[in-house]
Design an enzyme around this catalytic site. Structure first.
Site, PDB file in Angstrom:
ATOM      1  N   GLY B  65       7.230   2.457   2.206  1.00  0.00           N
ATOM      2  CA  GLY B  65       6.736   1.758   3.377  1.00  0.00           C
ATOM      3  C   GLY B  65       7.028   0.278   3.422  1.00  0.00           C
ATOM      4  CB  SER B  66       5.650  -2.283   5.719  1.00  0.00           C
ATOM      5  OG  SER B  66       5.674  -3.688   5.810  1.00  0.00           O
ATOM      6  CB  THR B  67       8.402  -5.610   2.275  1.00  0.00           C
ATOM      7  OG1 THR B  67       8.525  -6.267   3.525  1.00  0.00           O
ATOM      8  CG2 THR B  67       9.614  -4.751   2.029  1.00  0.00           C
ATOM      9  CB  VAL B  68       3.309  -6.140   5.051  1.00  0.00           C
ATOM     10  CG1 VAL B  68       1.932  -6.759   5.133  1.00  0.00           C
ATOM     11  CG2 VAL B  68       4.217  -6.789   6.079  1.00  0.00           C
TER      12      VAL B  68
END
Lengths: 402, 137
Positions: B65-68
């Site tokens: 998933g997202s790198t956030v």
């Protein structure tokens, strides 16, 4: 990992605590990825800017870096924020969110970052074939690798920040020649005509992302060429939303395409109409209230053609929201009244995905971006995905279902 | 309390932590998948859905998933609901950076199939070595 004397000095803190921390992080990540050394970068682009996503912890972290004297070592830009920094009141942003978001932006400015607040750095940053860069933001990574031939891995927001401070990235993956060779061929021959007639390249991109996963993909018969930059952007953004890859090879567009790639891939996949229809059905909400365009951010040319089209259709009947970079504000000034009359709203510094779209527009939307469709649907929005032409028709009330 | 099993791995982020194991066979996306305020896994259909990762040694194959996600690990830490250590089959940058930023001990290259949720364990990550000791109750 091999480090130069200069890199070792930085690691030991001779250029300050922040740079040492950045170098340590880049080296750790590089070692984990199997890099043998680092590579100097020319440019960096950082994602994870919206306060909505990084929260107080992210803000404190950035401010601590500033306190430690962190400065970027190369020209560095940043992704969109949670709102338009001038029209934030119109977007129903509360003042706490406003202040926190501005502090995040200020922290980046203090580190020497240019507050571009756009996901399309490739429209404004001059890059050449073979340049090593460190970009986060998947659509920009895909554009840099696939269209320009600049080299970047699909780095995360914080990693790109550390790479910008260290001025280096792990020399691994898409930085290497061997990392840029396609492993899978995806062929659109069967639906090439449908794609070009209905302008559904973003749906093709979504399919490519799903099939490619983390692999570099060679895409055949997409029908895309460099005179269709708007469609290329939508296509690549969709690849990045649906998959983990940072590069696709498009014959005729990608400067690194070689004929031998066609024979060397280990897997071939042919796409048919069922897959196309499946995705359109998934994002097939029939009663959208607001039209949102600009994921990735629109270029000036794209806005001009949208304004012309809406003008031909004598104005929008539904709310039509466009998203673009602050860069374009002055060029658009002369159209401001015209756009207002046509019912076109333009927002800068932000986009439909990272702002609180439902607070100032609607939860029922239509868009031409498969990336926006993917992320908004995952946030509970009702989404209709169509071509840009059809999105404008829906905005003007002259769209007919077929 | 005696050591039931000791597993070595690759050291990634140094530190030490003790807590109960929480094992997932599925990858984890911290952004959108874990509530940063409570440490509870919220991803619909995830095998850990509804479970808290706070104070646990969290074991999973790899991130997604997202790198956030790196910032979510940091938010978990600031809210005192972070795991006390993370064990992966293979860690990718999102997890490595998140752990570096929030000082959560991290090791990878571990065969996680033998590990079971609920057992007390200790993770030790040093510059030149990393191991997980699972205790026999």
């Amino acid at each position: 990992m091999y480090l130069t004397k200069e890199e070792e000095r930085i690691l030991d803190g001779e250029e300050g605590e922040a740079k040492s921390l950045a170098m340590k992080t880049v080296v750790k990540v590089g070692e984990a990825l199997g890099a043998k050394r680092l590579v100097k970068i020319k440019n960096a682009h950082i994602s994870g800017i919206s306060y909505k996503n990084i929260g107080d912890a992210g803000l404190e972290f950035l401010e601590e870096l500033v306190k430690k004297g962190a400065r970027v070592s190369v020209p560095t830009t940043i992704n969109p924020a949670g709102f338009d920094t001038k029209q934030w009141k119109k977007m129903n942003v509360d003042s706490e969110f406003y202040q926190k978001q501005m502090k995040v932006i200020q922290a980046f400015i203090s580190m020497g970052v240019k507050p571009t607040l756009t996901c399309t750095p490739y429209l404004y940053t001059k890059l050449s074939l073979g340049d090593h860069i460190a970009w986060a933001e998947s659509n920009a990574v895909l554009y840099a690798n696939s269209v320009i031939g600049a080299r970047t891995n699909r780095d995360g927001g914080p990693l790109a920040l550390f790479e910008a401070i260290a001025g280096r990235a792990p020399y691994v993956g898409l930085h290497l020649d061997e990392g840029r060779v396609p492993e899978v061929l995806i062929d659109f021959e069967n639906i090439r005509d449908i794609l070009s007639k209905k302008k559904l390249y973003q749906v093709a991109g979504y399919i490519v992302g799903k099939i490619a996963g983390n692999r570099v993909a060679l895409v055949r018969n997409s029908g895309l060429n460099m005179n269709m930059q708007d469609q290329v952007k939508l296509f690549l953004a969709a690849v990045g939303a649906a998959g983990g890859t940072g590069m696709v090879v498009l014959p005729g567009i990608s400067p690194e395409y070689k004929e031998k790639f066609d024979d060397e891939v280990s897997e071939r996949v042919s796409v048919d109409e069922t897959e196309l229809k499946g995705i359109l059905e998934m994002y097939g909400y029939r009663e959208p209230e607001v039209v949102v365009i600009g994921c990735p951010h629109l270029s000036l040319d794209e806005i001009n053609s949208i304004v012309e089209e809406i003008s031909r259709k004598r104005g929008a009947k539904k709310r039509l929201l466009l998203f673009t970079a602050r860069w374009n504000e002055s060029s658009l000034m002369k159209f401001r009244e015209k756009m207002e009359k046509l019912g076109i709203e333009v927002y800068f510094d932000t986009c439909m995905v990272v702002s609180n779209l439902k607070d100032f527009a609607s939860k029922k939307i239509v868009t031409d971006s498969a990336k926006a469709a993917y992320y908004l649907a995952s946030q509970g929005y009702k989404v209709r995905l169509v071509s840009r032409m059809d999105a404008l028709k829906i905005a003007c009330g002259d769209f007919r279902e077929n | 309390m005696v050591i039931f099993v000791k597993i070595e791995g690759r050291p990634l982020v140094e530190g030490k932590g003790r807590g109960k194991l929480l094992v997932s066979k599925q990858p984890i996306s911290f952004y959108g998948g874990v509530d940063p305020k409570t440490g509870i896994v919220v991803e619909p259909g995830h095998e850990l859905e509804g479970k808290s990762i706070a104070g646990k040694i969290l074991v999973f194959p790899h991130g997604k998933g997202s790198t956030v996600g790196s910032y979510i690990l940091l938010r978990l830490k600031k809210n005192s609901v972070a795991p006390v250590g993370i064990v992966n089959v293979i860690s990718e940058p999102i997890i490595i950076i998140g752990c570096l930023m929030s000082k959560i001990p991290l090791m990878d290259m571990v065969e996680i199939d033998v590990l079971k949720s609920g057992r007390l364990a200790e993770i030790v990550v040093k510059e030149n070595g990393a191991w997980l000791e699972v205790f026999d109750l």
